[in-house]
Design an enzyme around this catalytic site. Structure first.
Site, PDB file in Angstrom:
ATOM      1  N   ASP A  61       0.863  -1.181   0.000  1.00  0.00           N
ATOM      2  CA  ASP A  61       0.000   0.000   0.000  1.00  0.00           C
ATOM      3  C   ASP A  61       0.896   1.225   0.000  1.00  0.00           C
ATOM      4  O   ASP A  61       2.041   1.175   0.465  1.00  0.00           O
ATOM      5  CB  ASP A  61      -0.906   0.013   1.226  1.00  0.00           C
ATOM      6  CG  ASP A  61      -1.944   1.144   1.190  1.00  0.00           C
ATOM      7  OD1 ASP A  61      -2.141   1.732   0.105  1.00  0.00           O
ATOM      8  OD2 ASP A  61      -2.551   1.445   2.229  1.00  0.00           O
ATOM      9  N   SER A  62       0.358   2.313  -0.525  1.00  0.00           N
ATOM     10  CA  SER A  62       1.103   3.561  -0.504  1.00  0.00           C
ATOM     11  C   SER A  62       1.250   4.083   0.918  1.00  0.00           C
ATOM     12  O   SER A  62       2.144   4.883   1.192  1.00  0.00           O
ATOM     13  CB  SER A  62       0.402   4.613  -1.369  1.00  0.00           C
ATOM     14  OG  SER A  62      -0.907   4.841  -0.900  1.00  0.00           O
TER      15      SER A  62
ATOM     16  N   GLY B  62      -2.991   9.342  -4.013  1.00  0.00           N
ATOM     17  CA  GLY B  62      -4.227   9.810  -4.633  1.00  0.00           C
ATOM     18  C   GLY B  62      -4.088  11.021  -5.541  1.00  0.00           C
ATOM     19  O   GLY B  62      -4.583  11.011  -6.671  1.00  0.00           O
TER      20      GLY B  62
ATOM     21  N   CYS C 127      -4.344  -1.313  -2.091  1.00  0.00           N
ATOM     22  CA  CYS C 127      -4.466   0.133  -2.225  1.00  0.00           C
ATOM     23  C   CYS C 127      -5.371   0.407  -3.418  1.00  0.00           C
ATOM     24  O   CYS C 127      -5.086  -0.066  -4.531  1.00  0.00           O
ATOM     25  CB  CYS C 127      -3.090   0.748  -2.458  1.00  0.00           C
ATOM     26  SG  CYS C 127      -3.074   2.504  -2.862  1.00  0.00           S
ATOM     27  N   ASN C 128      -6.452   1.114  -3.184  1.00  0.00           N
ATOM     28  CA  ASN C 128      -7.378   1.379  -4.279  1.00  0.00           C
ATOM     29  C   ASN C 128      -6.755   2.253  -5.351  1.00  0.00           C
ATOM     30  O   ASN C 128      -6.992   2.051  -6.545  1.00  0.00           O
ATOM     31  CB  ASN C 128      -8.650   2.027  -3.729  1.00  0.00           C
ATOM     32  CG  ASN C 128      -9.577   1.022  -3.082  1.00  0.00           C
ATOM     33  OD1 ASN C 128     -10.371   0.375  -3.743  1.00  0.00           O
ATOM     34  ND2 ASN C 128      -9.460   0.874  -1.777  1.00  0.00           N
ATOM     35  N   THR C 129      -5.939   3.232  -4.960  1.00  0.00           N
ATOM     36  CA  THR C 129      -5.320   4.109  -5.950  1.00  0.00           C
ATOM     37  C   THR C 129      -4.350   3.336  -6.830  1.00  0.00           C
ATOM     38  O   THR C 129      -4.359   3.474  -8.061  1.00  0.00           O
ATOM     39  CB  THR C 129      -4.590   5.275  -5.262  1.00  0.00           C
ATOM     40  OG1 THR C 129      -5.524   6.020  -4.486  1.00  0.00           O
ATOM     41  CG2 THR C 129      -3.962   6.190  -6.286  1.00  0.00           C
TER      42      THR C 129
ATOM     43  N   GLU D 118      -5.490   9.133  10.039  1.00  0.00           N
ATOM     44  CA  GLU D 118      -4.050   9.129  10.295  1.00  0.00           C
ATOM     45  C   GLU D 118      -3.646  10.096  11.405  1.00  0.00           C
ATOM     46  O   GLU D 118      -2.539   9.992  11.937  1.00  0.00           O
ATOM     47  CB  GLU D 118      -3.288   9.416   9.007  1.00  0.00           C
ATOM     48  CG  GLU D 118      -3.440   8.299   7.992  1.00  0.00           C
ATOM     49  CD  GLU D 118      -2.431   8.355   6.873  1.00  0.00           C
ATOM     50  OE1 GLU D 118      -1.650   9.333   6.815  1.00  0.00           O
ATOM     51  OE2 GLU D 118      -2.419   7.422   6.049  1.00  0.00           O
TER      52      GLU D 118
ATOM     53  N   CYS E 114     -11.749   2.846  -0.035  1.00  0.00           N
ATOM     54  CA  CYS E 114     -10.445   3.264   0.480  1.00  0.00           C
ATOM     55  C   CYS E 114     -10.184   2.409   1.708  1.00  0.00           C
ATOM     56  O   CYS E 114     -11.077   2.238   2.559  1.00  0.00           O
ATOM     57  CB  CYS E 114     -10.430   4.744   0.850  1.00  0.00           C
ATOM     58  SG  CYS E 114      -8.903   5.270   1.689  1.00  0.00           S
ATOM     59  N   THR E 115      -8.977   1.885   1.817  1.00  0.00           N
ATOM     60  CA  THR E 115      -8.691   0.940   2.896  1.00  0.00           C
ATOM     61  C   THR E 115      -8.566   1.606   4.259  1.00  0.00           C
ATOM     62  O   THR E 115      -8.501   0.920   5.277  1.00  0.00           O
ATOM     63  CB  THR E 115      -7.407   0.151   2.580  1.00  0.00           C
ATOM     64  OG1 THR E 115      -6.346   1.073   2.251  1.00  0.00           O
ATOM     65  CG2 THR E 115      -7.641  -0.785   1.394  1.00  0.00           C
ATOM     66  N   HIS E 116      -8.539   2.945   4.306  1.00  0.00           N
ATOM     67  CA  HIS E 116      -8.595   3.651   5.594  1.00  0.00           C
ATOM     68  C   HIS E 116     -10.008   3.649   6.180  1.00  0.00           C
ATOM     69  O   HIS E 116     -10.170   3.744   7.401  1.00  0.00           O
ATOM     70  CB  HIS E 116      -8.176   5.118   5.428  1.00  0.00           C
ATOM     71  CG  HIS E 116      -6.705   5.348   5.336  1.00  0.00           C
ATOM     72  ND1 HIS E 116      -5.951   4.909   4.273  1.00  0.00           N
ATOM     73  CD2 HIS E 116      -5.850   5.999   6.179  1.00  0.00           C
ATOM     74  CE1 HIS E 116      -4.690   5.286   4.463  1.00  0.00           C
ATOM     75  NE2 HIS E 116      -4.601   5.937   5.601  1.00  0.00           N
TER      76      HIS E 116
END
Length: 287
Positions: free
Chosen positions: A24-25, A57, A87-89, A172, A206-208
């Site tokens: 993931d980013s 993103g 990561c979706n992006t 975050e 989004c994984t967040h």
């Protein structure tokens, strides 16, 4: 552990084996990793976060592709036969190019998988009326990756999208449970539902966003399904392993997980507690 590695090396059709890579980013992919490890605890894993260059993103397709390819190549060098773009992006902007143009030249026997396709595949079983809302980062929404995948699999479905630029910073900065988060959660959900009142399923793209799940659920009607990706991706990987035993045999089974970051390990350790609920040992790497 050594016996498994020896057997794998001795099988000539499988020149190597190693851990499953999860990339993931940033930090959100930890929610995917958590569910994968819950579903498939027997395997070894490496999680790589390119936190020093996050967020992806706002970056262009070319830059996200280049960064993601660097990460994939790094995990391949660490022996990973399979890499999950958690990561979706990265899945939206880089996965297809890597699968179609790079893997045949790097190593056609390895695999790079994403999170968008398995999520979309499940929507046919979840949505009752085919009207699906997408909540995501600005980059994922602008890519229209969900719209395109849904249109391919379910031509009669309607998609409605809403970017949520404040949700990742809230998570975050450890404000996901605070009262201040309610304003922005309600704001973006209301914006989405105002666009189409027929929405019966909402994808957290989004994984967040699973960290905000309780608040999201509070402001969405109980009749609307809210789809988190972690368990879907875990189920999809388990199914993939069952259908591809030649790949499954190349994944080491030791139940271990290593965490790598391009950022300061202390920062990663602190934020990892938000996503995993526990501290982790982290190693700094350069891609």
């Amino acid at each position: 552990m050594k016996i498994i590695a020896y057997i794998c090396i001795m099988e000539q059709q499988f020149p190597y084996c190693g851990p499953i890579g999860v990339f993931d980013s940033g930090y959100g992919g930890l929610t995917i990793l958590r569910e994968i490890r819950h579903k498939l605890p027997q395997y070894d894993y490496i999680y790589l976060g390119d936190n020093a260059r996050a967020p992806y993103g706002p970056r262009s397709f070319d830059v996200v592709y280049r960064f993601t390819l660097e990460a994939v190549n790094y995990l391949f060098r660490r022996g990973c036969p399979i890499v999950i773009l958690a990561c979706n992006t990265a899945s939206a902007k880089a996965l297809r190019s890597i699968q179609q143009h790079d893997l045949p030249h790097i190593d056609a026997t390895r695999r790079v998988l994403g999170v968008i396709r398995p999520t979309v595949e499940r929507l046919g079983d979840i949505s009752r009326n085919g009207t699906v809302g997408i909540l995501g980062t600005s980059g994922t929404i602008r890519s229209k990756s969900y719209d395109m995948e849904i249109a391919k699999l379910y031509p009669g479905f309607t998609t409605v999208s809403q970017d949520c630029p404040m949700w990742v910073p809230l998570v975050e900065n450890d404000e996901a449970t605070g009262a201040g988060a309610d304003y922005f959660v309600e704001k973006y959900i209301d914006s989405l539902m105002d666009k189409n009142s027929d929405i019966d399923t909402v994808v957290l793209a989004c994984t967040h966003y699973p960290i905000l799940f309780d608040k999201i659920r509070r402001y969405i009607s109980p009749e609307v399904n809210v789809v988190k990706q972690g368990d879907i991706v875990a189920d999809s990987l388990a199914d993939y392993m069952m259908r591809h035993p030649e790949m499954e045999r190349r994944c080491l089974r030791g139940g271990t997980c290593r965490y790598l970051t391009t950022e300061n390990p202390a920062t990663f350790t602190h934020l990892a507690r938000i996503f995993l609920g526990q501290p982790v040992d982290v190693e700094h790497v350069d891609l």
